[in-house]
Scaffold this motif. Structure first.
Motif, PDB file in Angstrom:
ATOM      1  N   ALA C  77      20.993  -1.399 -17.705  1.00 21.10           N
ATOM      2  CA  ALA C  77      19.854  -1.467 -16.791  1.00 21.10           C
ATOM      3  C   ALA C  77      20.140  -2.455 -15.654  1.00 21.10           C
ATOM      4  O   ALA C  77      19.768  -2.235 -14.494  1.00 21.10           O
ATOM      5  N   GLY C  78      20.818  -3.537 -15.984  1.00 24.29           N
ATOM      6  CA  GLY C  78      21.175  -4.529 -14.964  1.00 24.29           C
ATOM      7  C   GLY C  78      22.089  -3.917 -13.912  1.00 24.29           C
ATOM      8  O   GLY C  78      21.934  -4.150 -12.704  1.00 24.29           O
ATOM      9  N   LEU C  79      23.051  -3.115 -14.384  1.00 30.98           N
ATOM     10  CA  LEU C  79      23.974  -2.470 -13.448  1.00 30.98           C
ATOM     11  C   LEU C  79      23.208  -1.518 -12.533  1.00 30.98           C
ATOM     12  O   LEU C  79      23.450  -1.466 -11.313  1.00 30.98           O
ATOM     13  N   GLU C  80      22.277  -0.793 -13.138  1.00 35.08           N
ATOM     14  CA  GLU C  80      21.503   0.140 -12.322  1.00 35.08           C
ATOM     15  C   GLU C  80      20.647  -0.606 -11.296  1.00 35.08           C
ATOM     16  O   GLU C  80      20.525  -0.183 -10.138  1.00 35.08           O
ATOM     17  N   ALA C  81      20.085  -1.705 -11.703  1.00 32.77           N
ATOM     18  CA  ALA C  81      19.275  -2.500 -10.770  1.00 32.77           C
ATOM     19  C   ALA C  81      20.156  -3.053  -9.639  1.00 32.77           C
ATOM     20  O   ALA C  81      19.745  -3.124  -8.465  1.00 32.77           O
ATOM     21  N   LEU C  82      21.363  -3.443  -9.998  1.00 32.71           N
ATOM     22  CA  LEU C  82      22.295  -3.952  -8.988  1.00 32.71           C
ATOM     23  C   LEU C  82      22.592  -2.888  -7.941  1.00 32.71           C
ATOM     24  O   LEU C  82      22.579  -3.150  -6.733  1.00 32.71           O
ATOM     25  N   VAL C  83      22.837  -1.684  -8.395  1.00 37.12           N
ATOM     26  CA  VAL C  83      23.102  -0.586  -7.465  1.00 37.12           C
ATOM     27  C   VAL C  83      21.888  -0.374  -6.551  1.00 37.12           C
ATOM     28  O   VAL C  83      22.022  -0.256  -5.322  1.00 37.12           O
ATOM     29  N   ASP C  84      20.731  -0.360  -7.147  1.00 33.10           N
ATOM     30  CA  ASP C  84      19.515  -0.137  -6.372  1.00 33.10           C
ATOM     31  C   ASP C  84      19.313  -1.239  -5.327  1.00 33.10           C
ATOM     32  O   ASP C  84      18.978  -0.969  -4.160  1.00 33.10           O
ATOM     33  N   THR C  85      19.534  -2.446  -5.724  1.00 27.46           N
ATOM     34  CA  THR C  85      19.391  -3.568  -4.799  1.00 27.46           C
ATOM     35  C   THR C  85      20.413  -3.487  -3.665  1.00 27.46           C
ATOM     36  O   THR C  85      20.099  -3.749  -2.496  1.00 27.46           O
ATOM     37  N   GLY C  86      21.625  -3.107  -4.015  1.00 29.28           N
ATOM     38  CA  GLY C  86      22.665  -2.962  -3.007  1.00 29.28           C
ATOM     39  C   GLY C  86      22.274  -1.925  -1.973  1.00 29.28           C
ATOM     40  O   GLY C  86      22.382  -2.152  -0.755  1.00 29.28           O
ATOM     41  N   LEU C  87      21.780  -0.795  -2.446  1.00 33.02           N
ATOM     42  CA  LEU C  87      21.350   0.255  -1.507  1.00 33.02           C
ATOM     43  C   LEU C  87      20.242  -0.252  -0.590  1.00 33.02           C
ATOM     44  O   LEU C  87      20.242   0.013   0.623  1.00 33.02           O
ATOM     45  N   ALA C  88      19.296  -0.964  -1.178  1.00 30.71           N
ATOM     46  CA  ALA C  88      18.177  -1.471  -0.379  1.00 30.71           C
ATOM     47  C   ALA C  88      18.678  -2.437   0.699  1.00 30.71           C
ATOM     48  O   ALA C  88      18.237  -2.384   1.857  1.00 30.71           O
ATOM     49  N   PHE C  89      19.620  -3.312   0.313  1.00 30.16           N
ATOM     50  CA  PHE C  89      20.152  -4.269   1.293  1.00 30.16           C
ATOM     51  C   PHE C  89      20.842  -3.546   2.446  1.00 30.16           C
ATOM     52  O   PHE C  89      20.626  -3.866   3.619  1.00 30.16           O
ATOM     53  N   ILE C  90      21.656  -2.575   2.105  1.00 26.28           N
ATOM     54  CA  ILE C  90      22.415  -1.876   3.149  1.00 26.28           C
ATOM     55  C   ILE C  90      21.474  -1.116   4.080  1.00 26.28           C
ATOM     56  O   ILE C  90      21.681  -1.073   5.295  1.00 26.28           O
ATOM     57  N   ALA C  91      20.424  -0.528   3.482  1.00 29.95           N
ATOM     58  CA  ALA C  91      19.461   0.178   4.321  1.00 29.95           C
ATOM     59  C   ALA C  91      18.740  -0.800   5.241  1.00 29.95           C
ATOM     60  O   ALA C  91      18.463  -0.496   6.408  1.00 29.95           O
ATOM     61  N   GLU C  92      18.463  -1.981   4.733  1.00 29.07           N
ATOM     62  CA  GLU C  92      17.729  -2.970   5.531  1.00 29.07           C
ATOM     63  C   GLU C  92      18.614  -3.579   6.619  1.00 29.07           C
ATOM     64  O   GLU C  92      18.179  -3.772   7.747  1.00 29.07           O
ATOM     65  N   TYR C  93      19.844  -3.880   6.272  1.00 31.07           N
ATOM     66  CA  TYR C  93      20.773  -4.494   7.238  1.00 31.07           C
ATOM     67  C   TYR C  93      21.897  -3.518   7.564  1.00 31.07           C
ATOM     68  O   TYR C  93      23.063  -3.789   7.277  1.00 31.07           O
ATOM     69  N   ARG C  94      21.526  -2.401   8.139  1.00 31.87           N
ATOM     70  CA  ARG C  94      22.528  -1.382   8.393  1.00 31.87           C
ATOM     71  C   ARG C  94      23.595  -1.865   9.366  1.00 31.87           C
ATOM     72  O   ARG C  94      24.788  -1.605   9.190  1.00 31.87           O
TER      73      ARG C  94
END
Lengths: 188, 188, 188, 188
Positions: C77-94
């Motif tokens: 679950a931690g790994l999945e959350a990490l992926v999700d957070t990474g995607l959110a960061f990249i979308a925010e700071y494209r």
DNA sequence: AATGAATGAGACTTCATTCAT
DNA sequence: TATGAATGAAGTCTCATTCAT
């Protein structure tokens, strides 16, 4: 005059309306004429050679037309016809006339030495006509014929271009009358 | 007007006496002004920007001088003074005047849109002076003041350059008298 | 972090979306930030200094967010959350992410030596999370944790950008599931 | 494809291994290709024109190689061969691949519109291969072929560059196995 | 008689950096 | 702490000319 040279002249004349001679590229001239770039060098040796030939050709045309009024019986009428013919030529070959105005007084411009004798030729035609007017006593005291001829040539050029560019709605007859009005200062 | 721009104008004006606009290099202008090449671009953005600003500057200078005779009591004397001042300006800034003549009637040349309103400004000064002459009844019937003003401006330019280039031995007074002789056709 | 530096970071980030770092000019950055050019040099010493600081700042932000899932009880679950957070960061700071992708593998690029340790930092966070997954036996035989971590980081970056640029209608949840589907190849 | 253009492509490709696009100078490219600087402009019009053509050329080369495995009888083996070929290409043309990664997701970057259709072409080749895998039932439920193809292309690019830049001691076979391990998440 | 690919000197322009204020 | 005019090295691009075909 071969067809190719003729086409190159026409292409140059067409393009010269918009830009100066220095801004014209051999590439553009060749493209406009529909020939390869090398053809310009084959026929004229260089860009300067083409321009040189063009200037001689154009001024020759102008001189020929101006000379047509040399045998008008009435000198004043001849002078008026000369002015009218000059205006017509400039209106017809506006691009070439713009070249003349651009390069005529540029010194030590690249084509100045070519233009100097050509100018002499045209000015001398005007001068002859003015001399005939003087001979019948229609020029005031103090007017030097040679000076007046040079001035009249320049004025004609500039007034005609001003008409074409800034006052295009005026008729040629109207412009001619303006110049003649000026001339009456000389020819009473 | 900052010192740097002023110096660049003067350097360009000085160099323009010997060559055309296209022949002038930014390198040379900068060197003549004693600044680095980048300074030209910092101040004017491009070579064209410099030329554009120079045209405005130079015509402004001419207009300023021509306006000095606006309050001459005698309208005809004022017109004569205007002609004399114009000749002096052209003789002093020959390179600039050559540029004017080269670009003024070039359409759609690069600087045509810049020059159009500048020409208006100068022609309107001449026109005002001519109008004053007309107001005292010294202009013949049929002379349109605005047309005559445009013509006089062009003629002045061209006659002055012709004097400088082809008849350098004439005196300014002599040339002025020639133009005034022409003018007498208008101003009786 | 002073206001001025912050503003310069934001200006750079905004402009970096459209162009490469090398194409960005100090002039543009200063103008976008509303400060004078000299201010950049006062605060960062050079353009490279600004970029350097920006890269450290941005990667620090990313690392901070990714670390937030380090203490999730369930490693997967931690790994999945990490992926999700990474995607959110990249979308925010494209814009920043595009910089990373542009410069990360450019060698010997100007900022390569700055990015190398920053990449290490992020990859090691991913690696720690993957190691916890491995520790509970959810990684197949033959998977090297460090290699997989590096691959996952790059893939995340690239898949997220591809989503933003070429498949903007997809939802983040959808993209996350795609990456997780890939991950199941590792995490069974 | 003329010899000259070919040589310029190869020279650019060679130099691109060491620097970014912005760092490459036309001087250097011409020198490397053994032609004069003007030849670049004669053939491509501008530096951007050269880069544009190079992108098309390079992606065409990649697409050609990837397509070679289209007729492999076993779809899974074909996919593995495609991955292996992709890795080999990226290793061989590292500089070009770095350019791809730098520019692919830059919007509205200078070459984005050029790259968009080129990316389509390559992704569609990958997609066709994945579809064949799906057709024999080797893809899990829920995997969208088109999405997976886009992701695989990006991942391949990034993993290969990461290998070249940060893990140069790994063998290509080793890297291929890592990617295939990921793929097994899809292809069971 | 004509072509057009190739050339290279020389122009225009950009931009990171400095420095006096 | 901040400014912005000035710099000049280094880059992009133009174009008259050549020459093998």
């Amino acid at each position: 005059m071969t067809t190719t040279k003729q086409r190159l002249f026409e292409a140059t004349l067409k393009l010269a309306s918009d830009r100066g001679l220095a801004e014209l590229t051999v590439d553009d001239i060749a493209a406009e004429a529909g020939v390869a770039k090398g053809t310009v060098y084959y026929n004229f040796g260089s860009k300067d050679g083409l321009i040189d030939a063009l200037l001689r050709y154009g001024v020759g045309l102008l001189a020929e037309r101006l000379r047509e009024h040399a045998d008008e019986p009435d000198p004043v009428a001849g002078l008026e016809a000369l002015v009218d013919t000059g205006l017509a030529f400039i209106a017809e070959y506006r691009g070439f006339s713009q070249i003349l105005v651009s390069e005529m007084w540029r010194t030590p411009g690249r084509w100045h030495e070519t233009l100097r004798p050509l100018r002499e030729e045209v000015v001398s035609i005007v001068k002859d006509q003015l001399q005939r007017v003087a001979d019948v006593g229609r020029l005031p005291e103090g007017v030097q014929v040679s000076t007046a001829a040079a001035g009249l040539f320049g004025t004609l050029l500039v007034v005609a271009l001003d008409w074409q560019v800034f006052q295009p709605t005026r008729t040629r007859a109207d412009v001619r009358d303006s110049v003649l009005l000026l001339l009456r200062g000389l020819a009473r």
